[in-house]
Scaffold this motif. Structure first.
Motif, PDB file in Angstrom:
ATOM      1  N   GLY A   1       0.803  -1.210   0.000  1.00  0.00           N
ATOM      2  CA  GLY A   1       0.000   0.000   0.000  1.00  0.00           C
ATOM      3  C   GLY A   1       0.837   1.262   0.000  1.00  0.00           C
ATOM      4  O   GLY A   1       0.402   2.307  -0.479  1.00  0.00           O
ATOM      5  N   GLU A   2       2.055   1.189   0.516  1.00  0.00           N
ATOM      6  CA  GLU A   2       2.940   2.351   0.534  1.00  0.00           C
ATOM      7  C   GLU A   2       3.664   2.546  -0.791  1.00  0.00           C
ATOM      8  O   GLU A   2       3.823   3.672  -1.250  1.00  0.00           O
ATOM      9  CB  GLU A   2       3.989   2.197   1.640  1.00  0.00           C
ATOM     10  CG  GLU A   2       3.435   2.260   3.040  1.00  0.00           C
ATOM     11  CD  GLU A   2       4.485   1.948   4.083  1.00  0.00           C
ATOM     12  OE1 GLU A   2       5.686   1.844   3.735  1.00  0.00           O
ATOM     13  OE2 GLU A   2       4.111   1.787   5.245  1.00  0.00           O
ATOM     14  N   PHE A   3       4.127   1.462  -1.404  1.00  0.00           N
ATOM     15  CA  PHE A   3       5.013   1.575  -2.559  1.00  0.00           C
ATOM     16  C   PHE A   3       4.339   1.346  -3.900  1.00  0.00           C
ATOM     17  O   PHE A   3       4.860   1.777  -4.926  1.00  0.00           O
ATOM     18  CB  PHE A   3       6.181   0.586  -2.415  1.00  0.00           C
ATOM     19  CG  PHE A   3       7.088   0.939  -1.287  1.00  0.00           C
ATOM     20  CD1 PHE A   3       7.922   2.038  -1.379  1.00  0.00           C
ATOM     21  CD2 PHE A   3       7.102   0.193  -0.131  1.00  0.00           C
ATOM     22  CE1 PHE A   3       8.762   2.387  -0.337  1.00  0.00           C
ATOM     23  CE2 PHE A   3       7.926   0.530   0.923  1.00  0.00           C
ATOM     24  CZ  PHE A   3       8.762   1.631   0.818  1.00  0.00           C
ATOM     25  N   LEU A   4       3.197   0.706  -3.931  1.00  0.00           N
ATOM     26  CA  LEU A   4       2.559   0.410  -5.206  1.00  0.00           C
ATOM     27  C   LEU A   4       1.979   1.645  -5.919  1.00  0.00           C
ATOM     28  O   LEU A   4       2.181   1.787  -7.129  1.00  0.00           O
ATOM     29  CB  LEU A   4       1.481  -0.659  -5.009  1.00  0.00           C
ATOM     30  CG  LEU A   4       1.175  -1.540  -6.195  1.00  0.00           C
ATOM     31  CD1 LEU A   4       2.425  -2.170  -6.751  1.00  0.00           C
ATOM     32  CD2 LEU A   4       0.178  -2.606  -5.813  1.00  0.00           C
ATOM     33  N   PRO A   5       1.291   2.552  -5.240  1.00  0.00           N
ATOM     34  CA  PRO A   5       0.748   3.715  -5.972  1.00  0.00           C
ATOM     35  C   PRO A   5       1.805   4.561  -6.685  1.00  0.00           C
ATOM     36  O   PRO A   5       1.635   4.879  -7.867  1.00  0.00           O
ATOM     37  CB  PRO A   5       0.019   4.508  -4.882  1.00  0.00           C
ATOM     38  CG  PRO A   5      -0.373   3.480  -3.889  1.00  0.00           C
ATOM     39  CD  PRO A   5       0.765   2.503  -3.872  1.00  0.00           C
ATOM     40  N   PRO A   6       2.940   4.923  -6.053  1.00  0.00           N
ATOM     41  CA  PRO A   6       3.952   5.678  -6.815  1.00  0.00           C
ATOM     42  C   PRO A   6       4.555   4.868  -7.957  1.00  0.00           C
ATOM     43  O   PRO A   6       4.875   5.424  -9.014  1.00  0.00           O
ATOM     44  CB  PRO A   6       5.022   6.025  -5.782  1.00  0.00           C
ATOM     45  CG  PRO A   6       4.356   5.882  -4.461  1.00  0.00           C
ATOM     46  CD  PRO A   6       3.291   4.855  -4.636  1.00  0.00           C
TER      47      PRO A   6
END
Length: 88
Positions: free
Chosen positions: A23-28
């Motif tokens: 959830g922290e790294f997938l959107p960017p």
């Protein structure tokens, strides 16, 4: 598929570390992939539309850096891109 994660992890504190890290790294990462995808056909050739696309992309990035609002950044970049295309 949109509601399944909420059924599996009703309390965000009980979600596995793996899911939290995604959830922290997938959107960017997805946003970066979309940027590369958008410019893949524009950058090899230098034309007016290429310059317009780069200017609109830089305006979008600048707006995101300044206001930290994804929706506003996308709207400003899109309006600028369409507006500049109308001038060409």
């Amino acid at each position: 598929t949109r509601f399944v994660p909420f059924l599996l992890f009703p309390d965000p504190d009980t979600a596995p570390v793996f899911v939290t890290r995604l959830g922290e790294f997938l959107p960017p990462a997805i946003f970066g992939i979309l940027v590369v995808y958008c410019y893949q056909d524009e950058l090899p050739q230098l034309s007016a539309t290429t310059v317009i696309a780069v200017v609109a992309g830089l305006a979008t990035a600048g707006m995101q850096w300044w206001r930290k609002n994804m929706l506003l950044s996308i709207v400003v970049g899109t309006v600028l891109y369409i507006g500049l295309l109308q001038l060409v």
